[in-house]
Design a protein around this motif. Structure first.
Motif, short mmCIF file in Angstrom:
data_model
loop_
_atom_site.label_atom_id
_atom_site.label_comp_id
_atom_site.label_asym_id
_atom_site.label_seq_id
_atom_site.Cartn_x
_atom_site.Cartn_y
_atom_site.Cartn_z
N ASP A 102 0.84 -1.20 0.00
CA ASP A 102 0.00 0.00 0.00
C ASP A 102 0.87 1.25 0.00
O ASP A 102 1.82 1.34 0.79
N VAL A 103 0.55 2.19 -0.85
CA VAL A 103 1.22 3.48 -0.88
C VAL A 103 0.14 4.54 -1.04
O VAL A 103 -0.64 4.50 -1.99
N SER A 104 0.08 5.47 -0.11
CA SER A 104 -0.96 6.48 -0.16
C SER A 104 -0.72 7.47 -1.29
O SER A 104 0.42 7.67 -1.74
N SER A 105 -1.80 8.11 -1.74
CA SER A 105 -1.68 9.13 -2.77
C SER A 105 -0.79 10.28 -2.29
O SER A 105 -0.02 10.86 -3.07
N GLU A 106 -0.88 10.58 -1.02
CA GLU A 106 -0.06 11.66 -0.45
C GLU A 106 1.42 11.31 -0.55
O GLU A 106 2.25 12.16 -0.90
N SER A 107 1.77 10.06 -0.24
CA SER A 107 3.17 9.65 -0.31
C SER A 107 3.69 9.68 -1.73
O SER A 107 4.85 10.04 -1.98
N ARG A 108 2.85 9.31 -2.68
CA ARG A 108 3.26 9.34 -4.09
C ARG A 108 3.55 10.77 -4.54
O ARG A 108 4.58 11.04 -5.17
N ALA A 109 2.65 11.68 -4.21
CA ALA A 109 2.85 13.08 -4.57
C ALA A 109 4.03 13.68 -3.82
O ALA A 109 4.79 14.49 -4.38
N ASN A 110 4.22 13.27 -2.57
CA ASN A 110 5.31 13.81 -1.76
C ASN A 110 6.68 13.43 -2.32
O ASN A 110 7.63 14.20 -2.21
N LEU A 111 6.77 12.22 -2.92
CA LEU A 111 8.05 11.83 -3.51
C LEU A 111 8.43 12.76 -4.65
O LEU A 111 9.58 13.22 -4.73
N ALA A 112 7.47 13.05 -5.52
CA ALA A 112 7.74 13.95 -6.64
C ALA A 112 8.17 15.33 -6.13
O ALA A 112 9.07 15.96 -6.69
N GLU A 113 7.55 15.77 -5.05
CA GLU A 113 7.89 17.07 -4.48
C GLU A 113 9.25 17.03 -3.79
O GLU A 113 10.05 17.97 -3.91
N ALA A 114 9.51 15.94 -3.05
CA ALA A 114 10.74 15.85 -2.27
C ALA A 114 11.99 15.84 -3.16
O ALA A 114 13.00 16.46 -2.82
N VAL A 115 11.92 15.14 -4.28
CA VAL A 115 13.09 15.09 -5.16
C VAL A 115 13.08 16.21 -6.19
O VAL A 115 14.00 16.32 -6.99
N ARG A 116 12.02 17.03 -6.18
CA ARG A 116 11.86 18.10 -7.17
C ARG A 116 11.97 17.50 -8.58
O ARG A 116 12.82 17.88 -9.39
N ALA A 117 11.10 16.53 -8.82
CA ALA A 117 11.15 15.75 -10.06
C ALA A 117 10.94 16.63 -11.28
O ALA A 117 10.23 17.63 -11.24
N ASP A 118 11.57 16.24 -12.36
CA ASP A 118 11.38 16.93 -13.63
C ASP A 118 10.19 16.35 -14.39
O ASP A 118 9.53 17.07 -15.15
N LEU A 119 9.92 15.05 -14.18
CA LEU A 119 8.81 14.38 -14.85
C LEU A 119 8.17 13.38 -13.89
O LEU A 119 8.85 12.79 -13.06
N TYR A 120 6.87 13.21 -14.05
CA TYR A 120 6.12 12.24 -13.26
C TYR A 120 5.23 11.44 -14.21
O TYR A 120 4.43 12.02 -14.96
N ILE A 121 5.40 10.11 -14.20
CA ILE A 121 4.63 9.25 -15.10
C ILE A 121 3.92 8.18 -14.25
O ILE A 121 4.56 7.34 -13.62
N ARG A 122 2.61 8.24 -14.28
CA ARG A 122 1.77 7.30 -13.54
C ARG A 122 1.29 6.23 -14.53
O ARG A 122 0.85 6.56 -15.64
N ILE A 123 1.36 4.97 -14.14
CA ILE A 123 1.09 3.87 -15.06
C ILE A 123 -0.09 3.05 -14.56
O ILE A 123 -0.12 2.62 -13.40
N GLY A 124 -1.09 2.85 -15.44
CA GLY A 124 -2.26 2.06 -15.09
C GLY A 124 -2.91 1.47 -16.32
O GLY A 124 -2.32 1.46 -17.42
N VAL A 125 -4.13 0.98 -16.18
CA VAL A 125 -4.90 0.43 -17.29
C VAL A 125 -6.32 0.99 -17.24
O VAL A 125 -6.67 1.76 -16.34
N MET A 126 -7.16 0.57 -18.19
CA MET A 126 -8.54 1.01 -18.24
C MET A 126 -9.47 -0.20 -18.39
O MET A 126 -9.02 -1.33 -18.61
N ALA A 127 -10.76 0.06 -18.30
CA ALA A 127 -11.79 -0.95 -18.57
C ALA A 127 -13.08 -0.24 -18.97
O ALA A 127 -13.38 0.85 -18.47
N ASP A 128 -13.82 -0.85 -19.86
CA ASP A 128 -15.11 -0.31 -20.30
C ASP A 128 -16.06 -1.49 -20.49
O ASP A 128 -16.08 -2.13 -21.55
N GLU A 129 -16.84 -1.76 -19.46
CA GLU A 129 -17.72 -2.92 -19.51
C GLU A 129 -18.85 -2.74 -20.52
O GLU A 129 -19.41 -3.73 -21.00
N THR A 130 -19.17 -1.52 -20.83
CA THR A 130 -20.25 -1.27 -21.80
C THR A 130 -19.80 -1.47 -23.24
O THR A 130 -20.62 -1.62 -24.13
#
Length: 362
Positions: free
Chosen positions: A227-255
């Motif tokens: 488990d990783v909270s949304s706050e912790s994820r955003a905090n990492l980008a802020e803490a390292v002063r990231a140049d880029l942030y890429i979030r990876i996931g998938v989609m679904a459309d049951e209809t």
């Protein structure tokens, strides 16, 4: 050749032989002396890597032995020293940069339980908030709570481990945060025989394994199914002063089970002149689509609950396909296809960093 000349030649040969033996002895002595004091580099183990060489429980849930004593000395700047029990070999010391927790862990294969009650950590300890030792199956674990996310370079000379601390931006041109969605109790999109959290993590690991840009540092919000909270994820980008942030996931459309393709989501309210969220989303979506020979669904604006609204750097949420589409789901389950997705992400990072480099030179 007369006898006198032969005697003279033999004397010269003996003298040459003695000279060479003496020189070899001197060289061997110098080599042995150098080897005895040679600095051995310890491989730092980041949180985003696996395979720690220290056996036993890696979770850190060992028996706490006590607080570490930190002694500030002013003859060192930017580094501190950790005494190591005698007899410990370099391969028996493993450093783990747990940047999500702002902690540095040092695993030491030693049974000297009381060693750190008698020996202090010294040097420029201003980076360390506190530290304590634990015993993990007769092996020592030192946990150091650090002020910030940092990078470390370490050397072991004699029985002293010297650790140099550095700001990530001083060591790398660009910092990129990869954020595989889900983890632990948060499965994400589910119900199709494979979960979003599994796919996102596997693609992220493929990116890490194949990434080769030495001037770019990759950070990941999770390297395991935790488990990783949304706050912790955003905090990492802020803490390292990231140049880029890429979030990876998938989609679904049951209809619409026939829906398929690659989609990029961005925060349209956050604008950066010349290179912002929309630009990054376009690059990532395009490169991944090309790499895996798929279809680009397009770019969409993030909704009000998206984590992207809390990220203050160019950021994108990449959906690598539809689990609700049987054909695309079958592709996503293939390691070869996930490698193509990862290659597209790597190409996108390269292109984005080149764009940033061009802007830096203006």
């Amino acid at each position: 050749m007369n006898k006198k000349e032969r005697d003279t030649e033999q004397v010269n040969m003996r003298l040459s032989l003695c000279l060479w033996v003496t020189l070899c002895g001197i060289c061997m002595s110098v080599m042995l002396w150098y080897a005895s004091g040679k600095t051995v580099v310890i491989a730092d183990m980041s949180q985003d890597r696996t395979g720690l060489s220290v056996e036993g429980d890696q979770s850190g849930d060992g028996k706490q032995q006590g607080a570490l004593t930190l002694v500030r000395t002013y003859d060192m700047s930017g580094s501190f020293c950790v005494p190591i029990p005698r007899g410990v070999k370099p391969e028996q010391v493993v450093m783990e940069n747990r940047y999500m927790d702002r902690e540095l862990w040092i695993h030491i294969q030693s049974e000297e339980v009381d060693f750190y009650s008698q020996n202090n950590i010294y040097g420029d300890v201003s980076y360390i908030l506190e530290g304590h030792s634990e015993l993990l199956e007769s092996k020592l674990l030192l946990k150091l709570k650090m002020q910030d996310v940092m990078e470390y370079r370490s050397t072991l000379e004699g029985n002293v481990l010297t650790i140099a601390c550095g700001d990530p931006h001083e060591l790398y041109d660009y910092l990129v945060v990869l954020d595989p969605m889900g983890g632990g109790s948060e499965t994400g999109i589910d119900g199709y025989g494979i979960t979003e959290k599994e796919l996102a993590l596997e693609v992220t690991r493929q990116v890490q394994r194949n990434f080769s840009m030495s001037n770019v540092r990759l950070y990941v919000t999770r390297s395991e199914d935790v488990d990783v909270s949304s706050e912790s994820r955003a905090n990492l980008a802020e803490a390292v002063r990231a140049d880029l942030y890429i979030r990876i996931g998938v989609m679904a459309d049951e209809t619409n089970p026939e829906a398929y393709g690659i989609q990029g989501t961005y925060n349209w309210e956050y604008f950066i002149p010349e290179f912002g969220n929309a630009d990054l989303a376009d690059i990532v979506t395009r490169e991944v689509t090309i790499s895996c020979s798929n279809r680009a669904v397009g770019l969409v604006a993030a909704d009000e609950n998206s984590i992207l609204n809390n990220i203050g750097v160019p950021a994108v949420e990449l959906s690598v396909g539809y689990l609700s589409n049987p054909q695309e789901k079958a592709l996503l389950e293939q390691e070869a296809y996930r490698s193509k997705l990862a290659a597209g992400i790597i190409n996108a990072i390269k292109e984005a960093c080149e764009k940033l480099a061009q802007l830096d030179t203006k």
